[in-house]
Design a protein around this motif. Structure first.
Motif, PDB file in Angstrom:
ATOM      1  N   ARG A 178       5.000   3.487   2.683  1.00 33.43           N
ATOM      2  CA  ARG A 178       4.693   2.221   2.012  1.00 33.43           C
ATOM      3  C   ARG A 178       4.543   1.162   3.088  1.00 33.43           C
ATOM      4  O   ARG A 178       5.371   1.073   3.992  1.00 33.43           O
ATOM      5  N   TYR A 179       3.502   0.358   2.934  1.00 37.23           N
ATOM      6  CA  TYR A 179       3.198  -0.642   3.942  1.00 37.23           C
ATOM      7  C   TYR A 179       2.839  -1.952   3.265  1.00 37.23           C
ATOM      8  O   TYR A 179       2.150  -1.958   2.247  1.00 37.23           O
ATOM      9  N   PRO A 180       3.303  -3.087   3.826  1.00 34.00           N
ATOM     10  CA  PRO A 180       2.930  -4.380   3.240  1.00 34.00           C
ATOM     11  C   PRO A 180       1.449  -4.658   3.464  1.00 34.00           C
ATOM     12  O   PRO A 180       0.902  -4.381   4.538  1.00 34.00           O
ATOM     13  N   LEU A 181       0.821  -5.195   2.455  1.00 28.01           N
ATOM     14  CA  LEU A 181      -0.598  -5.523   2.538  1.00 28.01           C
ATOM     15  C   LEU A 181      -0.827  -6.754   3.413  1.00 28.01           C
ATOM     16  O   LEU A 181      -1.940  -7.006   3.859  1.00 28.01           O
TER      17      LEU A 181
ATOM     18  N   VAL B  22       0.867  -1.173   0.000  1.00 24.88           N
ATOM     19  CA  VAL B  22       0.000   0.000   0.000  1.00 24.88           C
ATOM     20  C   VAL B  22       0.906   1.225   0.000  1.00 24.88           C
ATOM     21  O   VAL B  22       1.836   1.315   0.811  1.00 24.88           O
ATOM     22  N   ILE B  23       0.633   2.160  -0.909  1.00 26.56           N
ATOM     23  CA  ILE B  23       1.394   3.404  -0.962  1.00 26.56           C
ATOM     24  C   ILE B  23       0.439   4.540  -0.627  1.00 26.56           C
ATOM     25  O   ILE B  23      -0.572   4.731  -1.305  1.00 26.56           O
ATOM     26  N   ILE B  24       0.752   5.278   0.428  1.00 26.64           N
ATOM     27  CA  ILE B  24      -0.059   6.424   0.834  1.00 26.64           C
ATOM     28  C   ILE B  24       0.668   7.689   0.388  1.00 26.64           C
ATOM     29  O   ILE B  24       1.851   7.873   0.680  1.00 26.64           O
ATOM     30  N   THR B  25      -0.061   8.545  -0.315  1.00 28.44           N
ATOM     31  CA  THR B  25       0.487   9.796  -0.824  1.00 28.44           C
ATOM     32  C   THR B  25      -0.349  10.947  -0.297  1.00 28.44           C
ATOM     33  O   THR B  25      -1.577  10.898  -0.341  1.00 28.44           O
ATOM     34  N   VAL B  26       0.329  11.979   0.211  1.00 28.55           N
ATOM     35  CA  VAL B  26      -0.351  13.172   0.696  1.00 28.55           C
ATOM     36  C   VAL B  26       0.200  14.375  -0.060  1.00 28.55           C
ATOM     37  O   VAL B  26       1.405  14.617  -0.060  1.00 28.55           O
TER      38      VAL B  26
END
Length: 122
Positions: free
Chosen positions: A45-48, A34-38
């Motif tokens: 980045r976090y493993p699913l 998972v890539i979170i962009t603000v």
């Protein structure tokens, strides 16, 4: 229309339907990160595969992103319409959750382990 025109039309529609179904079935592979962009900048980045709760706060407000059982969803946000919360869970490569008021996006992607950098040596 003649009989051959009808048969040709039916064949073309069947071929298009089969092609569409194949794309739907095979076109979306499950992601593993998972890539979170603000505001256009990567937040993290976090493993699913890991269950996690991520609180994202910025000058526009806050969002709570939940990774659970190989899927990600927006649990809470203080935006007025809560559209991002109502988008549901995602887990396929390329799927996104968007919160426009907070300029936040959550994207599922596939990490290419072969191209990940383990260390830098000078």
């Amino acid at each position: 229309m003649k009989r051959k025109d009808v048969i040709l039309t039916i064949c073309l529609l069947l071929a298009a339907g089969i092609f569409y179904l194949l794309i739907q079935i095979m076109g979306h592979t499950e992601g593993n990160q998972v890539i979170i962009t603000v505001n256009g900048h990567e937040y993290g980045r976090y493993p699913l595969s890991e269950n996690k709760e991520i609180n994202v706060e910025n000058e526009n407000g806050y969002n709570t992103v939940i990774i659970s059982n190989g899927k990600v969803h927006m649990k809470d946000a203080d935006c007025p319409d809560k559209y991002c919360v109502n988008q549901g869970e995602i887990n396929k490569n390329g799927q996104t959750l968007i919160c426009l008021p907070h300029k936040l996006s959550v994207e599922v992607s596939v990490s290419d382990k072969e191209n990940d950098i383990d260390a830098v040596v000078e």
